[in-house]
Design a protein around this motif. Structure first.
Motif, PDB file in Angstrom:
ATOM      1  N   GLY A   1       0.798  -1.214   0.000  1.00  0.00           N
ATOM      2  CA  GLY A   1       0.000   0.000   0.000  1.00  0.00           C
ATOM      3  C   GLY A   1       0.831   1.265   0.000  1.00  0.00           C
ATOM      4  N   MET A   2       0.184   2.369  -0.375  1.00  0.00           N
ATOM      5  CA  MET A   2       0.826   3.681  -0.416  1.00  0.00           C
ATOM      6  C   MET A   2      -0.064   4.675   0.311  1.00  0.00           C
ATOM      7  SD  MET A   2       2.112   3.750  -4.397  1.00  0.00           S
ATOM      8  CE  MET A   2       3.340   5.044  -4.101  1.00  0.00           C
ATOM      9  N   GLN A   3       0.554   5.484   1.151  1.00  0.00           N
ATOM     10  CA  GLN A   3      -0.192   6.514   1.871  1.00  0.00           C
ATOM     11  C   GLN A   3      -0.935   7.395   0.866  1.00  0.00           C
ATOM     12  OE1 GLN A   3       0.652   6.680   5.340  1.00  0.00           O
ATOM     13  NE2 GLN A   3      -0.266   8.577   6.037  1.00  0.00           N
ATOM     14  N   SER A   4      -2.225   7.689   1.163  1.00  0.00           N
ATOM     15  CA  SER A   4      -3.052   8.369   0.170  1.00  0.00           C
ATOM     16  C   SER A   4      -4.014   9.365   0.795  1.00  0.00           C
ATOM     17  CB  SER A   4      -3.839   7.329  -0.644  1.00  0.00           C
ATOM     18  OG  SER A   4      -4.498   7.913  -1.740  1.00  0.00           O
TER      19      SER A   4
ATOM     20  N   LEU B   1       4.515   6.721  -7.539  1.00  0.00           N
ATOM     21  CA  LEU B   1       4.742   5.702  -8.561  1.00  0.00           C
ATOM     22  C   LEU B   1       5.577   6.241  -9.711  1.00  0.00           C
ATOM     23  CD1 LEU B   1       1.261   3.934  -8.579  1.00  0.00           C
ATOM     24  CD2 LEU B   1       3.443   2.957  -7.839  1.00  0.00           C
ATOM     25  N   TRP B   2       5.415   7.519 -10.044  1.00  0.00           N
ATOM     26  CA  TRP B   2       6.257   8.108 -11.098  1.00  0.00           C
ATOM     27  C   TRP B   2       7.731   7.982 -10.727  1.00  0.00           C
ATOM     28  CZ3 TRP B   2       9.576  12.334 -10.661  1.00  0.00           C
ATOM     29  CH2 TRP B   2      10.184  12.745 -11.864  1.00  0.00           C
ATOM     30  N   SER B   3       8.051   8.148  -9.447  1.00  0.00           N
ATOM     31  CA  SER B   3       9.439   8.052  -9.008  1.00  0.00           C
ATOM     32  C   SER B   3       9.927   6.611  -8.927  1.00  0.00           C
ATOM     33  CB  SER B   3       9.617   8.719  -7.632  1.00  0.00           C
ATOM     34  OG  SER B   3       9.621  10.126  -7.762  1.00  0.00           O
ATOM     35  N   ARG B   4       9.024   5.651  -9.008  1.00  0.00           N
ATOM     36  CA  ARG B   4       9.392   4.249  -8.816  1.00  0.00           C
ATOM     37  C   ARG B   4       9.226   3.379 -10.060  1.00  0.00           C
ATOM     38  NH1 ARG B   4       7.163   5.932  -3.669  1.00  0.00           N
ATOM     39  NH2 ARG B   4       8.378   5.092  -1.913  1.00  0.00           N
ATOM     40  N   VAL B   5       8.366   3.776 -10.998  1.00  0.00           N
ATOM     41  CA  VAL B   5       7.997   2.916 -12.127  1.00  0.00           C
ATOM     42  C   VAL B   5       8.456   3.546 -13.435  1.00  0.00           C
ATOM     43  CG1 VAL B   5       6.074   1.859 -13.383  1.00  0.00           C
ATOM     44  CG2 VAL B   5       6.017   1.989 -10.876  1.00  0.00           C
ATOM     45  N   SER B   6       9.203   2.805 -14.208  1.00  0.00           N
ATOM     46  CA  SER B   6       9.692   3.304 -15.495  1.00  0.00           C
ATOM     47  C   SER B   6       8.527   3.564 -16.445  1.00  0.00           C
ATOM     48  CB  SER B   6      10.642   2.270 -16.108  1.00  0.00           C
ATOM     49  OG  SER B   6      11.125   2.699 -17.348  1.00  0.00           O
ATOM     50  N   GLY B   7       8.502   4.780 -17.027  1.00  0.00           N
ATOM     51  CA  GLY B   7       7.469   5.124 -18.004  1.00  0.00           C
ATOM     52  C   GLY B   7       6.080   5.284 -17.438  1.00  0.00           C
ATOM     53  N   PHE B   8       5.968   5.491 -16.122  1.00  0.00           N
ATOM     54  CA  PHE B   8       4.642   5.591 -15.500  1.00  0.00           C
ATOM     55  C   PHE B   8       3.851   6.771 -16.043  1.00  0.00           C
ATOM     56  CE2 PHE B   8       1.912   7.469 -12.210  1.00  0.00           C
ATOM     57  CZ  PHE B   8       1.043   6.413 -11.989  1.00  0.00           C
ATOM     58  N   GLN B   9       2.560   6.525 -16.319  1.00  0.00           N
ATOM     59  CA  GLN B   9       1.617   7.552 -16.724  1.00  0.00           C
ATOM     60  C   GLN B   9       0.432   7.546 -15.764  1.00  0.00           C
ATOM     61  OE1 GLN B   9       2.067   9.845 -19.161  1.00  0.00           O
ATOM     62  NE2 GLN B   9       4.109   8.940 -19.412  1.00  0.00           N
ATOM     63  N   PRO B  10      -0.162   8.722 -15.469  1.00  0.00           N
ATOM     64  CA  PRO B  10      -1.243   8.769 -14.483  1.00  0.00           C
ATOM     65  C   PRO B  10      -2.387   7.798 -14.754  1.00  0.00           C
ATOM     66  CG  PRO B  10      -0.532  10.988 -15.047  1.00  0.00           C
ATOM     67  CD  PRO B  10       0.199  10.067 -15.971  1.00  0.00           C
ATOM     68  N   ALA B  11      -2.729   7.614 -16.025  1.00  0.00           N
ATOM     69  CA  ALA B  11      -3.836   6.712 -16.353  1.00  0.00           C
ATOM     70  C   ALA B  11      -3.553   5.278 -15.922  1.00  0.00           C
ATOM     71  CB  ALA B  11      -4.130   6.757 -17.850  1.00  0.00           C
ATOM     72  N   ASP B  12      -2.262   4.917 -15.823  1.00  0.00           N
ATOM     73  CA  ASP B  12      -1.902   3.561 -15.427  1.00  0.00           C
ATOM     74  C   ASP B  12      -2.433   3.222 -14.042  1.00  0.00           C
ATOM     75  OD1 ASP B  12      -0.494   3.468 -17.820  1.00  0.00           O
ATOM     76  OD2 ASP B  12       1.451   3.869 -16.869  1.00  0.00           O
ATOM     77  N   LEU B  13      -2.435   4.204 -13.157  1.00  0.00           N
ATOM     78  CA  LEU B  13      -2.972   3.998 -11.810  1.00  0.00           C
ATOM     79  C   LEU B  13      -4.463   4.292 -11.757  1.00  0.00           C
ATOM     80  CD1 LEU B  13      -2.654   3.362  -8.827  1.00  0.00           C
ATOM     81  CD2 LEU B  13      -1.981   5.743  -8.450  1.00  0.00           C
TER      82      LEU B  13
END
Length: 353
Positions: A35-38, A48-60
């Protein structure tokens, strides 16, 4: 074996995908992190942008809309973004934390004299009729308990009954407004796994945050008396520079302390800064983990805060940065701006230290 603060730092960064961005999917990363604090609805996107290569907002955002992830009150009594499975796993295990929050101190006084079973049942009925904001739920509950504050009644129900805060809350690019709640059972069709296991949760915590002490696990979760849980896992023992006993999986990554770590931008209340009793593995002098601004790392350690105002990123180091580090922070900050506001004119401003 003794581990230095820098060795613990590199181990934490590796497990948090902050040494090198991962190719895993956002859902896989959310599950790995337990989990991630939200409480700031959009903060997991930055995390997630700082952790996942090529992350885009729609992905989450798509995982929220498809109910693969949910936002729910869990560890430490705060809202977390978790996978649907983890919501069912964690919510019953965190009940002692939520009860402690609900029935002690100021919160306990606010609902004193109320039959809490009746309050939970009435809240559940209202939310199973249709999703409601906490404000609307409180107003309806106050009709039954007119001598109590509407906000206190609604908050009590949020801790008594497994509730999720439903989309569009937490969806990137959508006005957030006041979040509506639904019961976990209504949203996912269940409220818990058949046999939720605290042993599994502690083991996974170590995969994401270890090596760690029993006190660290308790700080992260808000639970107490976890010594027996840790002791029955097949773990290797270490110690930190102060002689504290740390536990870890034998095969977990523990990189060399001299491994380079580029700057990373983290959102408000990122769990990496809140999940250990001893935070020297991640903080620099001057860091306040309760800061309402985001934070950034230099050489792997949190070294300042940031906030975004339109297309400008305001960066506030705790102390003057070396020229090379400042250039790296600015470059990563510009990448963050391009992620958050693509195509705009971007400016990074270093505030005075």
């Amino acid at each position: 074996m003794k581990l230095s603060a820098r060795e613990l730092n590199r181990a934490l960064l590796a497990r948090q995908f902050l040494l090198e961005r991962t190719e895993k999917t956002p859902l896989q990363v959310v599950e790995h992190l337990v989990g991630m604090q939200s409480q700031v609805p959009l903060s997991p996107h930055v995390g997630l942008w700082s952790r996942v290569s090529g992350f885009q907002p729609a992905d989450l955002s798509q995982t929220l809309e498809s109910r693969e992830t949910v936002r729910i009150v869990l560890m430490r009594g705060t809202i977390h973004l978790v996978s649907a499975r983890d919501a069912l796993l964690l919510r019953p295990l965190m009940k002692p934390v939520l009860d402690r929050t609900n029935f002690t101190g100021h919160n306990g006084k606010q609902i004193e004299g109320i039959d809490v079973d009746e309050l939970a049942q009435r809240g559940r009925e209202l939310l199973e009729e249709e999703p409601r904001t906490r404000e609307d739920l409180g107003r309806l509950l106050k009709e039954r308990w007119p001598g109590h504050q509407a906000t206190a009644l609604a908050y009590a129900v949020q801790l008594l009954v497994p509730l999720v805060q439903i989309p569009p809350r937490g969806v990137w690019g959508v006005a957030q407004g006041r979040g509506a709640h639904a019961t976990l059972n209504t949203w996912l069709g269940a409220e818990s796994l058949p046999e939720p296991s605290i042993t599994e949760v502690v083991s996974r915590y170590l995969r994401a945050f270890g090596p760690a002490s029993v006190q660290d696990v308790q700080t992260w979760s808000g639970l107490t008396r976890l010594s027996e849980v840790v002791e029955r896992l097949p773990l290797r023992r270490f110690s930190d520079e102060n002689g504290r006993t740390l536990f870890d999986h034998e095969d977990a990554p523990r990189p060399d302390e001299d491994l380079p770590a580029l700057p990373r931008f983290l959102p408000e209340f990122d769990n990496i800064a809140l999940s250990h009793a001893n935070r020297t593995r991640i903080i620099s002098p001057g860091f306040n983990g309760s800061s309402t601004r985001g934070s950034f790392t230099v050489d792997g350690f949190i070294s300042g805060t940031w906030k975004m105002e339109k297309n400008t990123l305001l960066v506030a180091p705790y102390q003057r940065l070396l020229k090379r580090d400042g250039a790296d922070v600015e470059a990563e900050g510009r990448r963050l701006l391009e992620f958050a506001a693509p195509g705009a004119d971007h400016t990074v401003v270093f505030e005075q230290t």
